[in-house]
Design a protein around this motif. Structure first.
Motif, PDB file in Angstrom:
ATOM      1  N   TYR A  22       0.839  -1.208   0.000  1.00  0.00           N
ATOM      2  CA  TYR A  22       0.000   0.000   0.000  1.00  0.00           C
ATOM      3  C   TYR A  22       0.875   1.260   0.000  1.00  0.00           C
ATOM      4  CZ  TYR A  22      -3.108   3.562   2.038  1.00  0.00           C
ATOM      5  OH  TYR A  22      -3.802   4.707   2.308  1.00  0.00           O
ATOM      6  N   LEU A  23       1.905   1.276   0.843  1.00  0.00           N
ATOM      7  CA  LEU A  23       2.790   2.444   0.905  1.00  0.00           C
ATOM      8  C   LEU A  23       3.537   2.650  -0.416  1.00  0.00           C
ATOM      9  CD1 LEU A  23       4.362   2.139   4.476  1.00  0.00           C
ATOM     10  CD2 LEU A  23       2.687   3.821   3.692  1.00  0.00           C
ATOM     11  N   GLY A  24       3.990   1.529  -1.026  1.00  0.00           N
ATOM     12  CA  GLY A  24       4.706   1.645  -2.287  1.00  0.00           C
ATOM     13  C   GLY A  24       3.849   2.281  -3.362  1.00  0.00           C
ATOM     14  N   ALA A  25       2.560   1.914  -3.394  1.00  0.00           N
ATOM     15  CA  ALA A  25       1.654   2.504  -4.382  1.00  0.00           C
ATOM     16  C   ALA A  25       1.362   3.968  -4.077  1.00  0.00           C
ATOM     17  CB  ALA A  25       0.352   1.705  -4.421  1.00  0.00           C
ATOM     18  N   ARG A  26       1.411   4.352  -2.813  1.00  0.00           N
ATOM     19  CA  ARG A  26       1.113   5.738  -2.422  1.00  0.00           C
ATOM     20  C   ARG A  26       2.304   6.663  -2.560  1.00  0.00           C
ATOM     21  NH1 ARG A  26      -3.658   7.377   0.458  1.00  0.00           N
ATOM     22  NH2 ARG A  26      -2.529   9.278   1.004  1.00  0.00           N
ATOM     23  N   VAL A  27       3.460   6.237  -2.058  1.00  0.00           N
ATOM     24  CA  VAL A  27       4.600   7.157  -1.963  1.00  0.00           C
ATOM     25  C   VAL A  27       5.743   6.798  -2.901  1.00  0.00           C
ATOM     26  CG1 VAL A  27       4.017   7.631   0.442  1.00  0.00           C
ATOM     27  CG2 VAL A  27       5.748   5.900  -0.074  1.00  0.00           C
ATOM     28  N   GLY A  28       5.686   5.635  -3.570  1.00  0.00           N
ATOM     29  CA  GLY A  28       6.753   5.240  -4.487  1.00  0.00           C
ATOM     30  C   GLY A  28       7.648   4.163  -3.902  1.00  0.00           C
ATOM     31  N   LEU A  29       8.133   3.307  -4.777  1.00  0.00           N
ATOM     32  CA  LEU A  29       8.955   2.181  -4.339  1.00  0.00           C
ATOM     33  C   LEU A  29      10.349   2.608  -3.917  1.00  0.00           C
ATOM     34  CD1 LEU A  29       7.870  -0.322  -7.130  1.00  0.00           C
ATOM     35  CD2 LEU A  29       7.195  -0.374  -4.726  1.00  0.00           C
ATOM     36  N   ASN A  30      10.815   3.766  -4.391  1.00  0.00           N
ATOM     37  CA  ASN A  30      12.119   4.245  -3.940  1.00  0.00           C
ATOM     38  C   ASN A  30      12.109   4.503  -2.441  1.00  0.00           C
ATOM     39  OD1 ASN A  30      10.332   6.531  -4.623  1.00  0.00           O
ATOM     40  ND2 ASN A  30      12.048   7.796  -3.908  1.00  0.00           N
ATOM     41  N   ARG A  31      11.017   5.074  -1.929  1.00  0.00           N
ATOM     42  CA  ARG A  31      10.952   5.381  -0.499  1.00  0.00           C
ATOM     43  C   ARG A  31      10.839   4.113   0.338  1.00  0.00           C
ATOM     44  NH1 ARG A  31       8.079   9.838  -2.727  1.00  0.00           N
ATOM     45  NH2 ARG A  31       9.063  11.829  -2.194  1.00  0.00           N
ATOM     46  N   THR A  32      10.021   3.145  -0.121  1.00  0.00           N
ATOM     47  CA  THR A  32       9.892   1.918   0.668  1.00  0.00           C
ATOM     48  C   THR A  32      11.204   1.131   0.675  1.00  0.00           C
ATOM     49  OG1 THR A  32       8.907   0.836  -1.279  1.00  0.00           O
ATOM     50  CG2 THR A  32       7.405   1.674   0.404  1.00  0.00           C
ATOM     51  N   MET A  33      11.938   1.159  -0.429  1.00  0.00           N
ATOM     52  CA  MET A  33      13.235   0.476  -0.452  1.00  0.00           C
ATOM     53  C   MET A  33      14.226   1.161   0.481  1.00  0.00           C
ATOM     54  SD  MET A  33      15.699  -0.619  -3.617  1.00  0.00           S
ATOM     55  CE  MET A  33      15.026  -2.283  -3.686  1.00  0.00           C
ATOM     56  N   ASN A  34      14.257   2.487   0.468  1.00  0.00           N
ATOM     57  CA  ASN A  34      15.198   3.215   1.319  1.00  0.00           C
ATOM     58  C   ASN A  34      14.840   3.097   2.797  1.00  0.00           C
ATOM     59  OD1 ASN A  34      16.803   4.102  -0.823  1.00  0.00           O
ATOM     60  ND2 ASN A  34      15.543   5.906  -1.177  1.00  0.00           N
ATOM     61  N   ILE A  35      13.550   3.053   3.112  1.00  0.00           N
ATOM     62  CA  ILE A  35      13.133   2.824   4.502  1.00  0.00           C
ATOM     63  C   ILE A  35      13.610   1.452   4.958  1.00  0.00           C
ATOM     64  CG2 ILE A  35      11.133   2.446   6.015  1.00  0.00           C
ATOM     65  CD1 ILE A  35       9.659   4.578   4.319  1.00  0.00           C
TER      66      ILE A  35
END
Length: 408
Positions: free
Chosen positions: A69-82
């Motif tokens: 859900y977060l990846g679709a909302r904020v982008g996969l770059n942010r979820t990977m970096n988190i």
């Protein structure tokens, strides 16, 4: 560097995503082996060691749902970096003095590591869907196989690295070194990874995390039992058995487990060549069924060989090598099918749901690995493994064949 800059943007992003995934995987594999071996030497039972990974697996289940859900909302770059940042924090938590390494603290650090690992994996697998056009399914299969296979090969290197670091630097020194290296990778990712990768065109609702595709639901169920079948004997039971029954030391246990996972990863990488049909078509649900059936009887065969009194090292090591080949093909097929079935817009929602099932399978397998081994021994773990693979094959019967639509 000039040659790298001349590559298409999609290739450069694929290389960056893969590099992040590789670096994370090394620390993840090393951390698992370090925890298993270190706490076994402290006198922990197999079930207690399994409990240390309880939060790792539980939070992996939750993370894949929320992370998609977060990846679709904020982008996969942010979820990977988190994910990269959380792994650094988890490693640093375990650098506390030995007297502070209580079970709750280790379980908490493992919870962070589980969140980090599944954010990283979901982000990497989802990204591939966006970097390959839908019309190039053969290329998609190859890229997914390379990413998945290389990751598992490096996880095997991580197992060996964990044994080496424990023997040379000790538990705390190993954690400090891995945290420092991964922090550098994280900072590079912050700078270079594309900012809008994987962000859905429309803001998804949280209820969208539950897949509405029958094919994805069926594949997810099969994946849960497939990975439960592996971990029920591989995660806790096998390394403890090798150490306690065969008398292998840390170097030998770590080296053997590492070699197995490296070989497993290599087979995953070349799975497109192994599963290639005469007419050149990519695999479908029927291929997943066939390969699951080929695997289903093998753990039971190993158990029967041990019970019959055949040389246990020959039976176990030989059986494990064959299991690795067949399981690697099954895993690679599944990894391709989920990326193929997933919707391109908000791809992380479908991929996250699928890897939630993967994490649930690991959780079930890890807990059973400690409990069944402690109560009934390795042979019982192997029988449970065969049962789980047979259930995965039954689910695979309902997967779409060529010419059938994935459908709602």
């Amino acid at each position: 560097m000039k040659g790298l800059a001349a590559l298409p943007l999609e290739i450069r992003q694929y290389l960056l995503v893969t590099g992040n995934y590789w670096a994370f995987t090394l620390t993840d594999g090393a951390l698992r082996m370090l925890v298993v071996l270190h706490f076994y030497t402290l006198g922990y039972s197999p079930l207690e060691i399994a409990a240390l990974f309880l939060f790792y697996e539980i939070f992996g289940v939750v993370t894949n749902l929320v992370g998609g859900y977060l990846g679709a909302r904020v982008g996969l770059n942010r979820t990977m970096n988190i994910g990269l940042a959380l792994q650094v924090v988890a490693l640093l938590i375990l650098t506390v003095p030995a007297a502070w390494l209580t079970v709750p603290l280790v379980m908490g650090a493992q919870a962070l590591s589980g969140i980090a690992k599944d954010l990283n994996k979901m982000s990497a697998k989802s990204s591939i869907k966006l970097l390959v056009p839908n019309t190039r399914q053969g290329t998609l299969y190859k890229w997914v196989a390379i990413l998945t296979g290389s990751k598992n090969a490096l996880k095997g290197v991580g197992f060996f690295l964990g044994g080496v670091l424990l023997a040379t630097l000790g538990f705390r020194g190993a954690m400090l070194l891995m945290a420092a290296v991964l922090a550098v990778v994280w900072m590079c990712s912050l700078v270079f990874l594309k900012k809008d990768l994987g962000k859905a065109s429309a803001t998804p609702r949280f209820r969208d995390v539950l897949s509405k595709s029958r094919a994805i639901n069926v594949l997810s169920a099969a994946r849960m039992f497939l990975f439960g079948a592996r971990d029920v004997w591989f995660v806790i039971a096998l390394p403890v058995y090798l150490s306690a029954v065969f008398g292998w030391d840390f170097w030998l246990v770590g080296g053997f487990m590492a070699s197995w996972v490296i070989g497993y990863g290599i087979v995953q990488s070349v799975a497109p060549s192994i599963t290639r049909t005469s007419n050149g078509r990519v695999p479908d649900g029927r291929a997943a069924l066939i390969w699951a059936l080929l695997l289903a009887g093998l753990p039971a065969g190993i158990a029967l060989g041990l019970a019959a009194g055949y040389p246990p090292q020959l039976v176990l090591v030989g059986g494990l090598l064959l299991f690795g080949v067949l399981f690697a093909v099954n895993s690679s097929l599944h990894s391709y099918l989920i990326v193929s079935y997933a919707k391109e817009d908000g791809v992380s929602l479908d991929v996250g749901f699928y890897y939630m099932s993967n994490a649930m399978g690991r959780l079930i397998g890890t807990l059973l690995s400690g409990w069944v081994y402690q109560a009934y021994g390795l042979e019982a773990c192997l029988w449970v493994s065969s049962l789980f693979i047979a259930i995965a094959a039954v689910f695979s019967l309902a997967l779409p064949r060529h010419g059938e639509t994935v459908g709602p």
